[in-house]
Scaffold this motif. Sequence first.
Motif, mmCIF file in Angstrom:
data_model
loop_
_atom_site.group_PDB
_atom_site.id
_atom_site.type_symbol
_atom_site.label_atom_id
_atom_site.label_comp_id
_atom_site.label_asym_id
_atom_site.label_seq_id
_atom_site.Cartn_x
_atom_site.Cartn_y
_atom_site.Cartn_z
ATOM 1 N N GLY A 95 19.117 10.290 17.415
ATOM 2 C CA GLY A 95 17.572 10.299 17.502
ATOM 3 C C GLY A 95 16.990 8.861 16.255
ATOM 4 N N VAL A 96 15.820 8.819 16.224
ATOM 5 C CA VAL A 96 14.568 7.396 15.131
ATOM 6 C C VAL A 96 14.764 8.617 13.950
ATOM 7 N N THR A 97 15.640 7.847 13.093
ATOM 8 C CA THR A 97 14.387 8.759 12.007
ATOM 9 C C THR A 97 13.282 7.007 10.924
ATOM 10 N N VAL A 98 12.273 8.441 10.684
ATOM 11 C CA VAL A 98 11.693 7.359 9.984
ATOM 12 C C VAL A 98 10.703 7.477 8.916
ATOM 13 N N ASP A 99 11.755 6.715 8.406
ATOM 14 C CA ASP A 99 11.321 6.279 6.674
ATOM 15 C C ASP A 99 10.142 5.926 6.258
ATOM 16 N N LEU A 100 9.083 6.987 5.456
ATOM 17 C CA LEU A 100 7.068 6.398 5.114
ATOM 18 C C LEU A 100 7.734 5.904 3.611
ATOM 19 N N SER A 101 9.060 5.448 2.932
ATOM 20 C CA SER A 101 8.421 5.425 1.229
ATOM 21 C C SER A 101 7.961 3.780 1.259
ATOM 22 N N GLN A 102 8.044 3.443 2.646
ATOM 23 C CA GLN A 102 6.744 2.001 1.912
ATOM 24 C C GLN A 102 5.352 2.350 2.411
ATOM 25 N N MET A 103 4.899 4.193 3.291
ATOM 26 C CA MET A 103 3.509 3.684 3.096
ATOM 27 C C MET A 103 3.432 4.808 1.575
ATOM 28 N N ASN A 104 2.908 4.056 0.271
ATOM 29 C CA ASN A 104 3.452 4.261 -0.597
ATOM 30 C C ASN A 104 1.650 4.206 -1.498
ATOM 31 N N ALA A 105 0.982 4.044 -1.247
ATOM 32 C CA ALA A 105 -0.537 3.325 -1.539
ATOM 33 C C ALA A 105 -1.091 4.650 -1.239
ATOM 34 N N ILE A 106 -2.202 4.241 -2.878
ATOM 35 C CA ILE A 106 -3.372 5.187 -3.179
ATOM 36 C C ILE A 106 -4.291 4.976 -2.384
ATOM 37 N N LEU A 107 -4.840 5.880 -2.155
ATOM 38 C CA LEU A 107 -6.023 5.388 -0.988
ATOM 39 C C LEU A 107 -7.850 5.613 -1.255
ATOM 40 N N GLU A 108 -7.844 5.859 -2.076
ATOM 41 C CA GLU A 108 -8.423 6.947 -2.914
ATOM 42 C C GLU A 108 -8.217 8.014 -3.685
ATOM 43 N N VAL A 109 -8.868 7.855 -5.300
ATOM 44 C CA VAL A 109 -9.357 8.927 -6.419
ATOM 45 C C VAL A 109 -11.087 8.984 -6.077
ATOM 46 N N ASN A 110 -11.255 10.283 -6.394
ATOM 47 C CA ASN A 110 -13.038 10.792 -6.509
ATOM 48 C C ASN A 110 -12.990 11.892 -7.885
ATOM 49 N N GLN A 111 -13.707 10.922 -8.900
ATOM 50 C CA GLN A 111 -12.638 11.295 -10.010
ATOM 51 C C GLN A 111 -13.647 12.107 -9.867
ATOM 52 N N GLU A 112 -14.992 12.434 -9.690
ATOM 53 C CA GLU A 112 -16.275 14.002 -9.869
ATOM 54 C C GLU A 112 -15.825 14.347 -9.360
ATOM 55 N N ASP A 113 -14.916 14.554 -8.090
ATOM 56 C CA ASP A 113 -14.816 15.778 -7.241
ATOM 57 C C ASP A 113 -13.484 16.380 -7.138
ATOM 58 N N PHE A 114 -12.785 15.810 -8.831
ATOM 59 C CA PHE A 114 -11.231 15.833 -9.068
ATOM 60 C C PHE A 114 -10.254 15.678 -7.632
ATOM 61 N N ASP A 115 -10.259 15.308 -6.587
ATOM 62 C CA ASP A 115 -9.504 14.861 -5.660
ATOM 63 C C ASP A 115 -9.173 13.591 -5.056
ATOM 64 N N CYS A 116 -8.120 13.389 -4.543
ATOM 65 C CA CYS A 116 -7.624 11.316 -4.220
ATOM 66 C C CYS A 116 -7.156 12.126 -3.143
ATOM 67 N N THR A 117 -6.615 11.143 -2.303
ATOM 68 C CA THR A 117 -5.759 10.685 -0.854
ATOM 69 C C THR A 117 -4.969 9.380 -0.914
ATOM 70 N N VAL A 118 -4.051 10.577 -1.028
ATOM 71 C CA VAL A 118 -2.544 9.125 -0.944
ATOM 72 C C VAL A 118 -1.768 9.160 0.619
ATOM 73 N N GLN A 119 -1.192 8.122 0.308
ATOM 74 C CA GLN A 119 -0.472 7.587 2.104
ATOM 75 C C GLN A 119 1.445 8.410 1.345
ATOM 76 N N ALA A 120 1.711 8.759 2.536
ATOM 77 C CA ALA A 120 3.126 10.084 2.481
ATOM 78 C C ALA A 120 3.752 9.769 2.018
ATOM 79 N N GLY A 121 4.174 8.479 1.588
ATOM 80 C CA GLY A 121 5.224 8.212 0.431
ATOM 81 C C GLY A 121 5.008 7.800 -0.979
ATOM 82 N N VAL A 122 4.280 8.323 -1.470
ATOM 83 C CA VAL A 122 3.427 7.617 -2.419
ATOM 84 C C VAL A 122 4.827 9.174 -3.656
ATOM 85 N N ARG A 123 4.975 8.419 -4.785
ATOM 86 C CA ARG A 123 5.582 9.418 -5.579
ATOM 87 C C ARG A 123 4.464 10.231 -6.407
ATOM 88 N N ARG A 124 5.366 11.721 -6.732
ATOM 89 C CA ARG A 124 4.643 11.985 -7.787
ATOM 90 C C ARG A 124 4.325 12.018 -8.644
#
Length: 470
Positions: A95-124
């Motif tokens: 089958g097809v492997t879908v490489d998500l490493s180029q989906m590496n954007a940090i989309l949003e950081v909510n500093q006051e709420d202590f959370d963030c949203t990232v794409q799957a390819g972001v490294r820790r």
Amino acid sequence: MSAPSPQPRKPLPEGFLDQLRAVFGDRLSTGEAVRSQHGQSETHFAPVLPDAVIFARSTEEVAALVKLCVAAEVPVIPFGAGTSIEGNTLPVQGGVTVDLSQMNAILEVNQEDFDCTVQAGVRREQLNEHLRDQGLFFPIDPGANATIGGMASTRASGTNAVRYGTMREAILSLRVVTPDGRDIRTARRARKSAAGYDLTRLMIGSEGTLGIITEITLRLHAIPEAISSAVCGFETLQGAVDTVVQSIQIGVPLARVEILDDHQMRAVNRWSKLDYPELPTLFFEFHGSPSYVDEQVRTVEEIASMNGGGEFRWSNLPEERTKLWKARHEAYYAAVNLRPGAIGWATDVCVPISRLAECITQTRADLDGASLPATILGHVGDGNFHVIFSIDPEAPEEMAEVEALNERLVQRALAMDGTCTGEHGIGLGKQQCLIDELGDAVDMMRVIKRAIDPKNLFNPGKIFAVQPGG
């Protein structure tokens, strides 16, 4: 290297690659080098190559790929950094492997709420570098610089789990492409919810068999005012484990505590050019205010002394702490390279901490009778530990010996009401172990899989056989 169990594999339908090329252009690869890269990971299983690799850049592209694959009845396998242990990303049915490493954007950081949203390819490590100037950090640290999507898919854990929990606790919401090509969000950013089934937890740890995770909303934490690390050697494994258990029982909030047995310390010294005593050893880290950290340090040092602990080697300097934890994170490679040309087989179990010393000491006694090198290390604060075997790839008898040792380890953990895997997942390697652990509950998992992915196209062959015995 051991081969994955044989799986049915059909050729791609005529014209299918042309359909993919029309959508993805040069981000479709059928070259052997790229396919080979995506047909292996940090596993003892032999490589299995996909038929093609797609480098996706958005959730919409993943959804478009899934619709094409489902229409053509072609398996689709998500791939992040390739650091999984149990063959979790091997395309055993093609089958097809879908490489998500180029989906590496940090989309949003909510500093006051202590959370963030990232794409799957972001490294820790990338995420924590981005967060540092805002006084925040993401604590889940499995050792490897894994992608956040991969960590969610395998329900990863790591060195900080004793204080900050695992990916299960760290994730607030997921964006997922389902096996029918829909783009869904499993929850909102609220810290708690009683709204329907908990689809977020269902997807966490599902290893890409129920959906492809494309975005993750994470809990964050404030960077501690003071951080102190320490290393302490012990006369016995029992004394080291007892120190951790007693510290937790009296309420010391250990941030990290890792155990390395004497064999692992020998390997670390050789690999990382260090000079620690080659004894069962604990690596500690403490977080808090300066006075609170000092109090924790004194308490643990006293407990360690009563359990046969030697000199504490302390460090408050960031560069020294980095060197210390880098050595811990490279422990896998240190263990594998105890002999030239070897390959590694890493396995893990987790038991209630009251049984941890018993489980580790019995395991070490079993390993001492083996004909090949094996080390123990683990996130001892939550009852999770690993065994790393260094195997000659040209010696099938060694592979058979390790299979027997691993089976005894798992049965030992299950007899103590533990689990066959604390953080590596099931993948290909522990499917029978899952049945031994959960019995008929695995049939309920099959029902869920069939309902969500009726054509069995999402990472097929992983976690369990869709049909019992087949």
